[in-house]
Design an enzyme around this catalytic site. Sequence first.
Site, short mmCIF file in Angstrom:
data_model
loop_
_atom_site.label_atom_id
_atom_site.label_comp_id
_atom_site.label_asym_id
_atom_site.label_seq_id
_atom_site.Cartn_x
_atom_site.Cartn_y
_atom_site.Cartn_z
N PRO A 89 0.82 -1.22 0.00
CA PRO A 89 0.00 0.00 0.00
C PRO A 89 0.86 1.27 0.00
O PRO A 89 0.37 2.34 -0.36
CB PRO A 89 -0.81 -0.09 1.30
CG PRO A 89 -0.72 -1.52 1.74
CD PRO A 89 0.58 -2.05 1.20
N GLU A 116 0.42 -7.00 8.68
CA GLU A 116 0.73 -5.56 8.64
C GLU A 116 1.79 -5.22 7.61
O GLU A 116 1.99 -4.06 7.27
CB GLU A 116 1.14 -5.06 10.03
CG GLU A 116 -0.02 -5.00 11.01
CD GLU A 116 -1.28 -4.33 10.44
OE1 GLU A 116 -1.20 -3.14 10.09
OE2 GLU A 116 -2.31 -5.00 10.35
N ARG A 154 -0.64 -9.47 -21.14
CA ARG A 154 -1.34 -9.08 -22.37
C ARG A 154 -0.49 -8.19 -23.28
O ARG A 154 -0.84 -7.98 -24.42
CB ARG A 154 -2.70 -8.46 -22.06
CG ARG A 154 -2.66 -7.26 -21.16
CD ARG A 154 -4.06 -6.87 -20.72
NE ARG A 154 -4.88 -6.46 -21.85
CZ ARG A 154 -4.69 -5.36 -22.57
NH1 ARG A 154 -3.68 -4.56 -22.29
NH2 ARG A 154 -5.48 -5.07 -23.56
N ASP A 169 -5.47 0.89 -26.42
CA ASP A 169 -5.99 0.90 -25.05
C ASP A 169 -6.04 2.29 -24.47
O ASP A 169 -5.18 3.11 -24.71
CB ASP A 169 -5.09 0.06 -24.13
CG ASP A 169 -5.66 -1.31 -23.93
OD1 ASP A 169 -6.88 -1.45 -24.07
OD2 ASP A 169 -4.89 -2.22 -23.62
C1 9D3 Z 1 -2.87 0.22 9.05
C2 9D3 Z 1 -2.16 0.57 7.83
N1 9D3 Z 1 -2.43 -0.27 6.66
C3 9D3 Z 1 -1.46 0.16 5.62
C4 9D3 Z 1 -2.07 1.09 4.64
C5 9D3 Z 1 -2.29 -1.70 6.96
C6 9D3 Z 1 -2.31 -2.59 5.77
C7 9D3 Z 1 -3.38 -2.60 4.90
C8 9D3 Z 1 -3.41 -3.49 3.83
C9 9D3 Z 1 -1.26 -3.46 5.58
C10 9D3 Z 1 -1.30 -4.35 4.51
C11 9D3 Z 1 -2.38 -4.37 3.65
C12 9D3 Z 1 -2.43 -5.36 2.57
N2 9D3 Z 1 -2.38 -4.74 1.23
C13 9D3 Z 1 -1.42 -5.02 0.36
O1 9D3 Z 1 -0.55 -5.83 0.64
C14 9D3 Z 1 -1.38 -4.32 -0.90
C15 9D3 Z 1 -2.26 -3.35 -1.47
C16 9D3 Z 1 -3.48 -2.74 -1.01
O2 9D3 Z 1 -4.01 -3.03 0.08
N3 9D3 Z 1 -4.08 -1.82 -1.82
C17 9D3 Z 1 -3.58 -1.46 -3.02
N4 9D3 Z 1 -2.46 -1.99 -3.49
C18 9D3 Z 1 -1.82 -2.91 -2.72
S1 9D3 Z 1 -0.40 -3.66 -3.14
C19 9D3 Z 1 -0.34 -4.55 -1.75
#
Ligand code: 9D3
Length: 256
Positions: A89, A116, A154, A169
């Site tokens: 994230p 986490e 793709r 695209d």
């Molecule tokens: C409390 C803070 N959060 C971080 C923003 C905790 C958290 C949320 C979601 C920790 C890990 C995750 C899991 N998400 C992913 O691994 C992830 C992800 C996503 O949640 N949204 C968009 N792209 C991605 S790429 C990996």
Amino acid sequence: MRIDVVTLFPDFVKQVTRWGITARAAEQGLLELVAWNPRLFTSDRHRTVDDRPYGGGPGMVIKAEPLQAAIRTARAADPRPVTVVYLSPQGRPLDQARVARYAAGARLVLLCGRYEGIDERVVEAEVDEEVSIGDYVLSGGELPAMVLVDAVARLLPGALGDARSAREDSFVTGLLDYPHYTRPESVEGRAVPKVLVGGDHRAIARWQRKQALGRSWLRRPELLDRARLDAEDRRLLEEFVEEYRNGCSDSGAAES
Ligand code: 9D3
């Protein structure tokens, strides 16, 4: 192209090669997908892959050693240069330019987090790029990794039936796509726009361009700021805006 995925859910991620264009790419030998489970790189009795965060706080963090062992094994499984991408994230947003850059290379290692996140020292030691697929919360990096595999596959030469599809695209042209229609000519009283059945190919091209510009203006105005519009584009967009303000156009009416 070879893509190695380091994940606690290898069977889940491998599903991406069971259907559709990714399946065909794998069958044709254009794409090789290999999944590695860090749990198989543990040495304790309980096969522990996670632990409590230093400094406290909620949830668990994936341990460095099994991840690092899995990544290094994946790296060494093929001699060609590799980009290691951590799906997170906190990553830079994935876009078509990045996808195209990955597709132009021979290899990727994708690292999926859970809980986490992962021990930051793995990011420092092993990761080249940290990438997110958008501002919403998922429960792990597996779906994002599958999204990335799909987007890359793709673009591999021969993966699409019609190379025009990839070139035309949205996000390659920099605008949203125009609306599409197929038979029958009327669906529950809704007609296909007249121009599309008229056979005037110049008029059709103009209508499609106008719709692409208009939808981008309605739904993704930031795309227009970046798109390079010529005089004809500006005229078409002005027409669209004028018709929209007069309530003549209902394109984009859904959700607006
Ligand atoms: C409390 C803070 N959060 C971080 C923003 C905790 C958290 C949320 C979601 C920790 C890990 C995750 C899991 N998400 C992913 O691994 C992830 C992800 C996503 O949640 N949204 C968009 N792209 C991605 S790429 C990996």
